[in-house]
Write a protein that holds these residues in place. Structure first.
Motif, PDB file in Angstrom:
ATOM      1  N   TYR A 179       0.839  -1.208   0.000  1.00  0.00           N
ATOM      2  CA  TYR A 179       0.000   0.000   0.000  1.00  0.00           C
ATOM      3  C   TYR A 179       0.870   1.252   0.000  1.00  0.00           C
ATOM      4  N   THR A 180       1.857   1.273   0.875  1.00  0.00           N
ATOM      5  CA  THR A 180       2.751   2.427   0.989  1.00  0.00           C
ATOM      6  C   THR A 180       3.543   2.624  -0.296  1.00  0.00           C
ATOM      7  N   LEU A 181       4.131   1.569  -0.808  1.00  0.00           N
ATOM      8  CA  LEU A 181       4.946   1.678  -2.022  1.00  0.00           C
ATOM      9  C   LEU A 181       4.108   2.090  -3.227  1.00  0.00           C
ATOM     10  N   THR A 182       2.892   1.596  -3.304  1.00  0.00           N
ATOM     11  CA  THR A 182       1.987   1.976  -4.395  1.00  0.00           C
ATOM     12  C   THR A 182       1.634   3.460  -4.302  1.00  0.00           C
ATOM     13  N   LEU A 183       1.352   3.935  -3.093  1.00  0.00           N
ATOM     14  CA  LEU A 183       1.039   5.359  -2.915  1.00  0.00           C
ATOM     15  C   LEU A 183       2.232   6.237  -3.273  1.00  0.00           C
ATOM     16  N   ILE A 184       3.402   5.845  -2.844  1.00  0.00           N
ATOM     17  CA  ILE A 184       4.605   6.624  -3.173  1.00  0.00           C
ATOM     18  C   ILE A 184       4.787   6.685  -4.687  1.00  0.00           C
ATOM     19  N   ALA A 185       4.653   5.547  -5.355  1.00  0.00           N
ATOM     20  CA  ALA A 185       4.801   5.516  -6.811  1.00  0.00           C
ATOM     21  C   ALA A 185       3.743   6.387  -7.496  1.00  0.00           C
ATOM     22  N   ALA A 186       2.512   6.293  -7.037  1.00  0.00           N
ATOM     23  CA  ALA A 186       1.432   7.095  -7.626  1.00  0.00           C
ATOM     24  C   ALA A 186       1.700   8.586  -7.467  1.00  0.00           C
ATOM     25  N   MET A 187       2.177   8.984  -6.297  1.00  0.00           N
ATOM     26  CA  MET A 187       2.422  10.412  -6.070  1.00  0.00           C
ATOM     27  C   MET A 187       3.642  10.905  -6.835  1.00  0.00           C
ATOM     28  N   ILE A 188       4.643  10.053  -7.016  1.00  0.00           N
ATOM     29  CA  ILE A 188       5.790  10.442  -7.859  1.00  0.00           C
ATOM     30  C   ILE A 188       5.321  10.677  -9.286  1.00  0.00           C
TER      31      ILE A 188
ATOM     32  N   LEU B   6      -6.137   0.982  10.863  1.00  0.00           N
ATOM     33  CA  LEU B   6      -6.815   1.986  10.040  1.00  0.00           C
ATOM     34  C   LEU B   6      -6.139   3.345  10.130  1.00  0.00           C
ATOM     35  N   VAL B   7      -5.742   3.731  11.318  1.00  0.00           N
ATOM     36  CA  VAL B   7      -5.127   5.044  11.460  1.00  0.00           C
ATOM     37  C   VAL B   7      -3.729   5.061  10.835  1.00  0.00           C
ATOM     38  N   ILE B   8      -3.028   3.935  10.849  1.00  0.00           N
ATOM     39  CA  ILE B   8      -1.730   3.871  10.182  1.00  0.00           C
ATOM     40  C   ILE B   8      -1.919   4.031   8.672  1.00  0.00           C
ATOM     41  N   ALA B   9      -2.929   3.382   8.118  1.00  0.00           N
ATOM     42  CA  ALA B   9      -3.224   3.542   6.694  1.00  0.00           C
ATOM     43  C   ALA B   9      -3.555   5.003   6.389  1.00  0.00           C
ATOM     44  N   HIS B  10      -4.276   5.661   7.286  1.00  0.00           N
ATOM     45  CA  HIS B  10      -4.625   7.069   7.132  1.00  0.00           C
ATOM     46  C   HIS B  10      -3.351   7.928   7.160  1.00  0.00           C
ATOM     47  N   VAL B  11      -2.469   7.653   8.107  1.00  0.00           N
ATOM     48  CA  VAL B  11      -1.211   8.406   8.225  1.00  0.00           C
ATOM     49  C   VAL B  11      -0.357   8.214   6.975  1.00  0.00           C
ATOM     50  N   ILE B  12      -0.252   6.989   6.502  1.00  0.00           N
ATOM     51  CA  ILE B  12       0.541   6.718   5.302  1.00  0.00           C
ATOM     52  C   ILE B  12      -0.001   7.512   4.117  1.00  0.00           C
ATOM     53  N   ALA B  13      -1.314   7.528   3.950  1.00  0.00           N
ATOM     54  CA  ALA B  13      -1.917   8.282   2.855  1.00  0.00           C
ATOM     55  C   ALA B  13      -1.628   9.772   2.997  1.00  0.00           C
ATOM     56  N   TYR B  14      -1.812  10.292   4.199  1.00  0.00           N
ATOM     57  CA  TYR B  14      -1.563  11.716   4.448  1.00  0.00           C
ATOM     58  C   TYR B  14      -0.116  12.088   4.129  1.00  0.00           C
ATOM     59  N   VAL B  15       0.810  11.300   4.646  1.00  0.00           N
ATOM     60  CA  VAL B  15       2.229  11.607   4.454  1.00  0.00           C
ATOM     61  C   VAL B  15       2.614  11.493   2.980  1.00  0.00           C
ATOM     62  N   ALA B  16       2.166  10.450   2.306  1.00  0.00           N
ATOM     63  CA  ALA B  16       2.532  10.267   0.901  1.00  0.00           C
ATOM     64  C   ALA B  16       2.001  11.401   0.025  1.00  0.00           C
ATOM     65  N   VAL B  17       0.747  11.752   0.202  1.00  0.00           N
ATOM     66  CA  VAL B  17       0.133  12.766  -0.659  1.00  0.00           C
ATOM     67  C   VAL B  17       0.636  14.168  -0.318  1.00  0.00           C
ATOM     68  N   THR B  18       0.547  14.548   0.937  1.00  0.00           N
ATOM     69  CA  THR B  18       0.934  15.932   1.275  1.00  0.00           C
ATOM     70  C   THR B  18       2.433  16.155   1.138  1.00  0.00           C
ATOM     71  N   THR B  19       3.241  15.160   1.465  1.00  0.00           N
ATOM     72  CA  THR B  19       4.681  15.325   1.313  1.00  0.00           C
ATOM     73  C   THR B  19       5.056  15.483  -0.155  1.00  0.00           C
ATOM     74  N   SER B  20       4.391  14.761  -1.032  1.00  0.00           N
ATOM     75  CA  SER B  20       4.725  14.889  -2.457  1.00  0.00           C
ATOM     76  C   SER B  20       4.459  16.312  -2.949  1.00  0.00           C
ATOM     77  N   PHE B  21       3.320  16.879  -2.580  1.00  0.00           N
ATOM     78  CA  PHE B  21       3.018  18.247  -3.004  1.00  0.00           C
ATOM     79  C   PHE B  21       3.924  19.260  -2.307  1.00  0.00           C
ATOM     80  N   ASN B  22       4.154  19.082  -1.008  1.00  0.00           N
ATOM     81  CA  ASN B  22       5.004  20.031  -0.283  1.00  0.00           C
ATOM     82  C   ASN B  22       6.454  19.961  -0.760  1.00  0.00           C
ATOM     83  N   ALA B  23       6.963  18.764  -1.016  1.00  0.00           N
ATOM     84  CA  ALA B  23       8.333  18.630  -1.510  1.00  0.00           C
ATOM     85  C   ALA B  23       8.470  19.269  -2.890  1.00  0.00           C
ATOM     86  N   HIS B  24       7.466  19.071  -3.739  1.00  0.00           N
ATOM     87  CA  HIS B  24       7.482  19.700  -5.061  1.00  0.00           C
ATOM     88  C   HIS B  24       7.479  21.225  -4.915  1.00  0.00           C
TER      89      HIS B  24
END
Length: 149
Positions: free
Chosen positions: A20-29, A75-93
Motif C-alpha cells: 500500500y505504501t509503495l503503491t502510494l509513493i509511486a502514484a504520487m511520484i 486503520l489510522v496507520i493507513a490514514h497516516v501513510i496516505a496523508y504523508v505520501a500525498v501531502t509530502t509529495s506536493f510540499n516537496a514539489h
C-alpha cells in the motif's frame, strides 16, 4: 467445552501495509512528474489524478478493512501513510519550486508562486484540513487503544 480465551486474529502488518505504501509513493511520484511536465502548476489534471489516488485509497481501505481491523492502529496507520505520501509529495514539489525560483533572489516571485497560485491549496490548505481530520482520527484511535471496531 473449551472456555479458554482465544487471542484475536491478527494480520501481518508488513505484508498488508508495505505494498500500500509503495503503491502510494509511486502514484504520487507519477503525479508530481505530470505536474512538472505540464508547466509546474497544480491544474485540473493534477487534481483529477489526486482524486483517482484518493478513490484508490478509499477502495483499498474498504477491501482491506477486515484485515486492517486485526492490526493494532491499522486503520489510522493507513490514514497516516496516505496523508504523508500525498501531502509530502506536493510540499516537496513546492519546496523544489521555491528553491529554484529563489535562486534568482526574487522573494516576491517565490511568494507569488506558492501563495498566489494553486500551490496554496495543494500545500497549505490540503495539509491543514486533512491534518485536522487525521488528528481527530489519531485521538479516537488512541482512546480506543488502537482497535477500531
Amino acid at each position: 467445552m473449551d472456555t479458554t480465551a482465544q487471542a484475536p486474529q491478527t494480520a501481518n502488518a508488513r505484508s498488508l501495509l508495505l505494498p500500500y505504501t509503495l503503491t502510494l509513493i509511486a502514484a504520487m511520484i507519477i503525479i508530481q512528474f505530470v505536474v512538472a511536465l505540464t508547466g509546474g502548476a497544480v491544474t485540473i489534471l493534477a487534481g483529477a489524478l489526486t482524486a483517482v489516488v484518493a478513490i484508490g485509497i478509499a477502495v483499498w481501505i474498504v477491501i482491506k478493512r477486515r484485515k486492517l481491523l486485526h492490526v493494532r492502529f491499522g486503520l489510522v496507520i493507513a490514514h497516516v501513510i496516505a496523508y504523508v505520501a500525498v501531502t509530502t509529495s506536493f510540499n516537496a514539489h513546492a519546496v523544489v519550486r521555491a528553491v529554484v525560483a529563489g535562486s534568482d533572489n526574487d522573494v516576491q516571485a517565490v511568494a507569488h508562486s506558492l501563495l498566489g497560485s494553486s500551490w496554496f491549496g495543494a500545500t497549505l490548505v490540503m495539509s491543514a484540513v486533512w491534518g485536522l481530520g487525521l488528528l481527530i482520527h489519531l485521538l479516537g484511535s488512541v482512546l480506543g487503544r488502537g482497535w477500531e471496531d
